[in-house]
Design a protein around this motif. Structure first.
Motif, mmCIF file in Angstrom:
data_model
loop_
_atom_site.group_PDB
_atom_site.id
_atom_site.type_symbol
_atom_site.label_atom_id
_atom_site.label_comp_id
_atom_site.label_asym_id
_atom_site.label_seq_id
_atom_site.Cartn_x
_atom_site.Cartn_y
_atom_site.Cartn_z
ATOM 1 N N PRO A 57 0.841 -1.210 0.000
ATOM 2 C CA PRO A 57 0.000 0.000 0.000
ATOM 3 C C PRO A 57 0.870 1.252 0.000
ATOM 4 N N ASN A 58 0.390 2.314 -0.642
ATOM 5 C CA ASN A 58 1.106 3.592 -0.587
ATOM 6 C C ASN A 58 0.396 4.531 0.382
ATOM 7 N N ALA A 59 0.871 5.758 0.467
ATOM 8 C CA ALA A 59 0.306 6.716 1.423
ATOM 9 C C ALA A 59 -1.181 6.946 1.166
ATOM 10 N N ALA A 60 -1.560 7.007 -0.117
ATOM 11 C CA ALA A 60 -2.975 7.235 -0.467
ATOM 12 C C ALA A 60 -3.849 6.077 0.013
ATOM 13 N N THR A 61 -3.355 4.844 -0.101
ATOM 14 C CA THR A 61 -4.124 3.670 0.354
ATOM 15 C C THR A 61 -4.430 3.801 1.836
ATOM 16 N N TYR A 62 -3.399 4.074 2.621
ATOM 17 C CA TYR A 62 -3.579 4.163 4.073
ATOM 18 C C TYR A 62 -4.518 5.312 4.446
ATOM 19 N N ARG A 63 -4.345 6.451 3.781
ATOM 20 C CA ARG A 63 -5.193 7.605 4.122
ATOM 21 C C ARG A 63 -6.658 7.315 3.836
ATOM 22 N N MET A 64 -6.909 6.693 2.692
ATOM 23 C CA MET A 64 -8.302 6.357 2.353
ATOM 24 C C MET A 64 -8.887 5.374 3.358
ATOM 25 N N MET A 65 -8.065 4.409 3.786
ATOM 26 C CA MET A 65 -8.549 3.400 4.718
ATOM 27 C C MET A 65 -8.830 3.999 6.090
#
Length: 469
Positions: free
Chosen positions: A369-377
């Motif tokens: 996962p990248n930063a965007a994945t974690y933020r969305m989650m």
């Protein structure tokens, strides 16, 4: 009798020795072996396909140490420290320092180091100034970018069309299109001949303004000056028409493109597919993707991403999951962007638990996962008030050295305090302190109030402390 026999043997031996001595040396060797002599290859002669082994570049101690530093002030201090220790800095050291300072947007320090370059007559490469022009553009310091472009020659560096195109792009991206047009019109006066990239930048600028007629005029000028349009040129025009829903015109441009010997790429088809999806023609878009191969263009992840986005927008998540499976069957390995599309729409629909399963599936598939994945989650769990789930993902995010947004920290902090998870809230405060994220007075008031929910005396004390006297 015996004596005469021995004399005969001795005479025969001497005769044989005489005969052998008369044979040339080459014949002697030939008589000793039957195989012909193979000529040996000189040691310094290499085979025709031999590639010389490149010696590894000698590491520069300053550059190696610079990579470990994150603060701009420390980077400049390290530079001076090496200088004081007697180390002489050369161009690679100056360039590495400038890149680091520019990424940190410490442009005052950048100007200082540029001054050193001039003081010590260090010859520079144009790539350094191109990178700086781009960094100035991202920071919206357009006038600084223009000034730097005009100063390039003062650093014993030749200015080319590449740096001019970079500046032109900065002007367009910062909504200074008319300045860009003036510069573009002055290309010949400055001794430059615009290429396809120059024309593409101007076409992009006019299309961003919604000026189709002006973009078409630039395209015609491009043809008049016998500058060949590239695939990027056509993609800009086709993309604009598709966004406007003018699919017939877009398909007409596609035919014109092929007629002129410019073959469409995966991006071209992705733009057309987006246009079809925006008109509700998902099946037609999917058919176009599978027809691409017959037209000499293999589908790529960007094409699957268009279909995934459309399914996500329409809430057709089961079909989106089936598309993921179909990709794997066709030996397309979904990338992080593809997974993020599905995770994003699931989180927006309040289906954070399903999105989390997709994230786990992504990791099992070898995609990090990248930063965007974690933020969305994290935001997805906060949306459904699953604060423990949000904290679990945020922990994984911090472990992966990605940083949440300030707003995400605040929302999760408030949620944990609502749930009475004071220890977890304190952990978040510590992490925020490490990253120098600080609250204003109103935010602290809200936090303390949430922390004191259920305790009437504490709530009253907070009201008394923050009320004006």
């Amino acid at each position: 009798m015996i004596r005469s026999r021995s004399n005969a043997i001795n005479q025969t031996k001497s005769l044989l020795y005489k005969c052998i001595n008369r044979i040339p040396s080459q014949q002697k060797h030939a008589s000793r072996r039957n195989k012909p002599r193979i000529k040996s290859k000189p040691r310094n002669q290499l085979p025709y396909n031999h590639k010389p082994v490149r010696k590894p570049r000698k590491s520069i101690p300053f550059v190696t140490d610079l990579k470990q530093i994150h603060e701009p002030d420390e980077a400049l201090s390290l530079f001076h420290h090496y200088h004081q220790m007697g180390s002489k800095h050369y161009y690679p050291s100056y360039a590495s320092l400038i890149y680091k300072l520019a990424r940190s947007r410490d442009f005052g320090a950048v100007e200082t180091v540029l001054g050193y370059l001039q003081d010590y007559n260090i010859r520079c490469k144009e790539t350094l100034f191109i990178a700086l022009i781009q960094h100035y553009g991202k920071a919206h310091l357009v006038d600084k970018a223009i000034e730097l472009f005009h100063r390039i020659t003062s650093f014993d560096c030749v200015r080319t069309l590449v740096s001019l195109n970079s500046l032109l792009n900065v002007l367009v991206d910062n909504d200074r299109l008319y300045d860009a047009k003036k510069m573009f019109d002055d290309f010949y006066k400055m001794g430059f001949r615009p290429n396809s990239i120059s024309f593409n930048i101007m076409i992009k600028g006019w299309l961003q303004k919604g000026q189709w007629q002006e973009a078409s005029r630039v395209f015609d000028e491009m043809l008049d000056r016998e500058v060949q349009p590239s695939v990027v040129t056509y993609n800009c025009l086709i993309g604009f028409l598709c966004r406007k829903g003018e699919m017939e015109k877009a398909k007409g441009l596609l035919k014109d493109m092929v007629k002129k010997g410019k073959y469409p790429n995966a991006v071209t088809y992705a733009l057309l597919m987006e246009g079809l999806c925006s008109k509700g023609e998902y099946n037609e878009a999917k058919k176009m993707m599978f027809d691409m191969a017959y037209r000499g263009c293999k589908p790529k992840l960007i094409n699957f991403g268009v279909l995934m986005s459309d399914l996500g927008k329409r809430g057709r998540f089961e079909e989106a999951k089936s598309l993921l499976s179909e990709m794997k069957k066709r030996r397309f390995r979904p990338d992080v962007v593809t997974y993020n599309i599905l995770i994003n729409y699931l989180c927006k629909e309040g289906r954070a638990a399903e999105a989390y399963k997709i994230l786990i599936d992504m990791q099992f598939g070898g995609r990090e996962p990248n930063a965007a994945t974690y933020r969305m989650m994290v935001d997805g769990f906060l949306r459904v008030e699953d604060f423990e789930g949000g904290l679990k993902v945020l922990n994984a995010m911090l472990t992966s050295r990605h940083c949440p947004r300030f707003e995400t920290f605040c929302c999760l902090l408030v949620g944990l305090l609502k749930c009475g998870k004071v220890d977890d809230a304190c952990f978040l405060l510590e992490e925020m302190e490490k990253r120098k994220m600080r609250f204003d007075l109103e935010a602290w008031e809200a936090l303390v109030t949430y922390a004191c929910i259920g305790d009437e005396h504490a709530s009253g004390l907070v009201s008394e402390l923050v009320s004006p006297h």
